[in-house]
Design a protein around this motif. Structure first.
Motif, PDB file in Angstrom:
ATOM      1  N   GLN A 243       0.807  -1.214   0.000  1.00  0.00           N
ATOM      2  CA  GLN A 243       0.000   0.000   0.000  1.00  0.00           C
ATOM      3  C   GLN A 243       0.844   1.271   0.000  1.00  0.00           C
ATOM      4  O   GLN A 243       0.552   2.236  -0.705  1.00  0.00           O
ATOM      5  N   THR A 244       1.914   1.292   0.771  1.00  0.00           N
ATOM      6  CA  THR A 244       2.727   2.498   0.893  1.00  0.00           C
ATOM      7  C   THR A 244       3.428   2.851  -0.409  1.00  0.00           C
ATOM      8  O   THR A 244       3.422   4.009  -0.857  1.00  0.00           O
ATOM      9  N   LEU A 245       4.038   1.855  -1.058  1.00  0.00           N
ATOM     10  CA  LEU A 245       4.826   2.106  -2.271  1.00  0.00           C
ATOM     11  C   LEU A 245       3.988   2.038  -3.543  1.00  0.00           C
ATOM     12  O   LEU A 245       4.353   2.640  -4.553  1.00  0.00           O
ATOM     13  N   CYS A 246       2.879   1.297  -3.511  1.00  0.00           N
ATOM     14  CA  CYS A 246       2.038   1.174  -4.716  1.00  0.00           C
ATOM     15  C   CYS A 246       0.572   1.159  -4.289  1.00  0.00           C
ATOM     16  O   CYS A 246      -0.066   0.094  -4.253  1.00  0.00           O
ATOM     17  N   PRO A 247       0.025   2.315  -3.949  1.00  0.00           N
ATOM     18  CA  PRO A 247      -1.326   2.370  -3.381  1.00  0.00           C
ATOM     19  C   PRO A 247      -2.423   1.904  -4.326  1.00  0.00           C
ATOM     20  O   PRO A 247      -3.495   1.502  -3.872  1.00  0.00           O
ATOM     21  N   ASN A 248      -2.190   1.949  -5.639  1.00  0.00           N
ATOM     22  CA  ASN A 248      -3.213   1.550  -6.617  1.00  0.00           C
ATOM     23  C   ASN A 248      -2.938   0.183  -7.235  1.00  0.00           C
ATOM     24  O   ASN A 248      -3.439  -0.136  -8.308  1.00  0.00           O
ATOM     25  N   ALA A 249      -2.147  -0.620  -6.558  1.00  0.00           N
ATOM     26  CA  ALA A 249      -1.776  -1.934  -7.091  1.00  0.00           C
ATOM     27  C   ALA A 249      -2.998  -2.802  -7.324  1.00  0.00           C
ATOM     28  O   ALA A 249      -3.980  -2.756  -6.575  1.00  0.00           O
ATOM     29  N   THR A 250      -2.955  -3.599  -8.381  1.00  0.00           N
ATOM     30  CA  THR A 250      -3.992  -4.586  -8.683  1.00  0.00           C
ATOM     31  C   THR A 250      -3.494  -5.967  -8.267  1.00  0.00           C
ATOM     32  O   THR A 250      -2.286  -6.169  -8.046  1.00  0.00           O
ATOM     33  N   PRO A 251      -4.396  -6.964  -8.163  1.00  0.00           N
ATOM     34  CA  PRO A 251      -3.934  -8.326  -7.888  1.00  0.00           C
ATOM     35  C   PRO A 251      -2.901  -8.808  -8.915  1.00  0.00           C
ATOM     36  O   PRO A 251      -1.941  -9.498  -8.549  1.00  0.00           O
ATOM     37  N   PHE A 252      -3.075  -8.447 -10.183  1.00  0.00           N
ATOM     38  CA  PHE A 252      -2.091  -8.839 -11.200  1.00  0.00           C
ATOM     39  C   PHE A 252      -0.721  -8.239 -10.873  1.00  0.00           C
ATOM     40  O   PHE A 252       0.303  -8.929 -10.962  1.00  0.00           O
ATOM     41  N   ASP A 253      -0.679  -6.970 -10.503  1.00  0.00           N
ATOM     42  CA  ASP A 253       0.595  -6.316 -10.176  1.00  0.00           C
ATOM     43  C   ASP A 253       1.343  -7.075  -9.088  1.00  0.00           C
ATOM     44  O   ASP A 253       2.531  -7.379  -9.232  1.00  0.00           O
ATOM     45  N   VAL A 254       0.656  -7.371  -7.990  1.00  0.00           N
ATOM     46  CA  VAL A 254       1.355  -7.968  -6.850  1.00  0.00           C
ATOM     47  C   VAL A 254       1.719  -9.429  -7.106  1.00  0.00           C
ATOM     48  O   VAL A 254       2.770  -9.897  -6.652  1.00  0.00           O
ATOM     49  N   LEU A 255       0.880 -10.154  -7.850  1.00  0.00           N
ATOM     50  CA  LEU A 255       1.205 -11.555  -8.123  1.00  0.00           C
ATOM     51  C   LEU A 255       2.372 -11.682  -9.087  1.00  0.00           C
ATOM     52  O   LEU A 255       3.256 -12.533  -8.904  1.00  0.00           O
ATOM     53  N   VAL A 256       2.404 -10.843 -10.130  1.00  0.00           N
ATOM     54  CA  VAL A 256       3.561 -10.867 -11.032  1.00  0.00           C
ATOM     55  C   VAL A 256       4.817 -10.460 -10.273  1.00  0.00           C
ATOM     56  O   VAL A 256       5.884 -11.073 -10.427  1.00  0.00           O
ATOM     57  N   ALA A 257       4.714  -9.421  -9.431  1.00  0.00           N
ATOM     58  CA  ALA A 257       5.864  -8.996  -8.635  1.00  0.00           C
ATOM     59  C   ALA A 257       6.347 -10.118  -7.725  1.00  0.00           C
ATOM     60  O   ALA A 257       7.557 -10.363  -7.587  1.00  0.00           O
ATOM     61  N   LEU A 258       5.412 -10.820  -7.102  1.00  0.00           N
ATOM     62  CA  LEU A 258       5.766 -11.904  -6.191  1.00  0.00           C
ATOM     63  C   LEU A 258       6.506 -13.017  -6.908  1.00  0.00           C
ATOM     64  O   LEU A 258       7.601 -13.434  -6.496  1.00  0.00           O
ATOM     65  N   PHE A 259       5.927 -13.519  -8.003  1.00  0.00           N
ATOM     66  CA  PHE A 259       6.549 -14.642  -8.705  1.00  0.00           C
ATOM     67  C   PHE A 259       7.825 -14.226  -9.432  1.00  0.00           C
ATOM     68  O   PHE A 259       8.809 -14.969  -9.447  1.00  0.00           O
ATOM     69  N   TRP A 260       7.834 -13.063 -10.039  1.00  0.00           N
ATOM     70  CA  TRP A 260       9.021 -12.595 -10.759  1.00  0.00           C
ATOM     71  C   TRP A 260      10.195 -12.459  -9.811  1.00  0.00           C
ATOM     72  O   TRP A 260      11.316 -12.899 -10.119  1.00  0.00           O
ATOM     73  N   SER A 261       9.988 -11.872  -8.641  1.00  0.00           N
ATOM     74  CA  SER A 261      11.086 -11.684  -7.692  1.00  0.00           C
ATOM     75  C   SER A 261      11.568 -13.011  -7.122  1.00  0.00           C
ATOM     76  O   SER A 261      12.771 -13.180  -6.869  1.00  0.00           O
TER      77      SER A 261
END
Length: 437
Positions: A243-261
């Protein structure tokens, strides 16, 4: 000698289904450049239902009920019942001769729930029987529908097709249209097959130097597949973390970020890391717009590159923000010129490719009701012939809300590590059909 694997799926019958009204003679459908570029890939979709909407007496009645509604919907989809041929320029095109769709009926030696708990990826492919295109495809059906009857009375409808004909949105639209015809309803999206010449469909090409490769550029390796369900509470947990760094994140944003990292930890230590983002281009600001009812390939691929140290050391919120800003800044009307060799390209996998299927959700995937109120309990998507770094597909759950299903096609060792990864396990995911392909 390796022991032959026992299949729990047995094909009982094979037939062809044609449209109820003949197609006008001489009709030809020409593929766009994007369609042609998908020649190496296939689409495989399975809709799982708790009960058989066609069941009415003996199995022969099943087929009769199936064929009536399918024949009617095929009236609207002449390229589905046609056959591939080479045009004067040597490119593939469809001769709309109403040769029909291949239909198979199969029995599955287990219940639906047991199948979803225990089947692996290769078994799920048995629900969407596919034959590689022959050298002469003039009598070959590019679309195949398999009706799979589970012991419990559940049903799995498997659709396979050439990716030249359709993307996953179009494949979903075909099944959704079938359900509406079966229920006597008007089509929500009557398909259209041609767009104005100024549109993306006829102009967009690829930069093979940055995103895509010919088949000879890929080192073959064993690939694995896993399908993972994340509940709404798990996605909420991720969204709260970023929320702090990406307040408008979508589920796609966070899931791609999670798996990619997580995946980046096991890749070679390059200075830069890249991911290919695949978005549906329908209703995305083209001039003129690409309507949702367009049947074909309407995909936009873009490349996001970040410094490896930022990806590996950055917080989930930071990586989510990279992805969110990249998608927000996309120009869906842009035209990219093709570079490199001619011939088929491998679109999925040379770079880690992430498909955003969040747009289909409740209205399309889970709105495919043959009987009112009987929604699919699960919908599975696969893209054939994925190699290289692999593929991630993010799609909604059957339950409305933030929950998501993630299908992974990755090098086998990475799948094994992800399934044991504590960061993922802390989200309490549910594993569905998975395993080596």
């Amino acid at each position: 000698m390796e022991e032959e694997k026992f299949s729990r799926v047995k094909v009982e019958s094979i037939l062809s289904v044609v449209s109820s009204n003949p197609t006008e003679p001489g009709k030809i459908h020409k593929f766009s450049f994007l369609d042609q570029s998908m020649g190496l890939h296939t689409i495989h979709v399975v809709f799982y239902y708790r009960s058989n909407p066609f069941k009415d007496g003996p199995m022969s009645s099943d087929l009769d009920n199936l064929r009536v509604s399918l024949s009617r919907v095929l009236d609207e989809y002449p390229i589905v019942t046609g056959r591939l041929t080479r045009g004067p320029d040597g490119d593939w095109q469809v001769k709309c001769n109403d040769a029909g769709v291949r239909m198979l009926q199969a029995s599955v030696r287990t219940t639906l729930d047991e199948w979803l708990r225990s089947a692996d990826a290769s078994e799920e492919r048995d629900l969407t029987v596919w034959e590689d295109m022959p050298l002469d495809p003039s009598f070959w059906s590019p679309f195949r529908i398999q009706i799979n009857n589970f012991k419990c009375g559940g049903l799995g409808i498997g659709l396979s097709c050439s990716h030249m004909h359709a993307d996953i949105t179009s494949a979903t639209m075909l099944i959704k249209s079938w359900t509406q015809v079966h229920r006597g309803q008007p089509l929500t999206h009557s398909p259209i097959f041609h767009l104005p010449s100024t549109n993306y469909s006829s102009q967009t090409n690829f930069s093979t130097s940055s995103l895509y490769y010919s088949p000879n550029n890929i080192t073959p390796q064993k690939m694995g597949t896993a399908t993972i369900k994340f509940s709404a509470s798990a996605i909420n947990k991720c969204l709260s973390q970023v929320q702090t760094l990406c307040p408008n994140a979508t589920p796609f944003d966070v899931l791609v970020a999670l798996f990619w990292s997580r995946i980046a930890q096991w890749q070679q230590s390059d200075l830069k890391r890249s991911v290919s983002i695949c978005m549906d281009s329908r209703n995305q600001g083209h001039h003129p717009p690409i309507p949702y009812s367009y049947f074909g390939n309407a995909l936009h691929f873009s490349l996001l590159t970040v410094d490896a140290d930022k990806l590996l050391s950055g917080e989930l919120g930071q990586v989510s923000d990279y992805i969110h800003r990249h998608i927000a800044g996309l120009n869906f009307s842009s035209v990219v010129t093709k570079e490199g060799s001619e011939g088929p390209l491998r679109i999925y996998g040379p770079r880690l490719t992430c498909i955003n299927a969040e747009h289909m959700g409740d209205a399309e995937m889970y709105g495919a009701e043959f009987n009112k109120g009987e929604r699919p309990v699960h919908v599975s998507y696969h893209v054939g012939n994925v190699e290289g770094e692999g593929l991630i597909i993010v799609m909604p759950l059957a339950e409305a809300g933030l929950g998501r299903t993630v299908t992974l096609v990755l090098p086998d060792q990475q799948i094994a590590k992800l399934c044991k990864d504590q960061v993922l396990l802390d989200l309490d995911p549910t594993m569905l059909v998975s395993g080596r392909r």
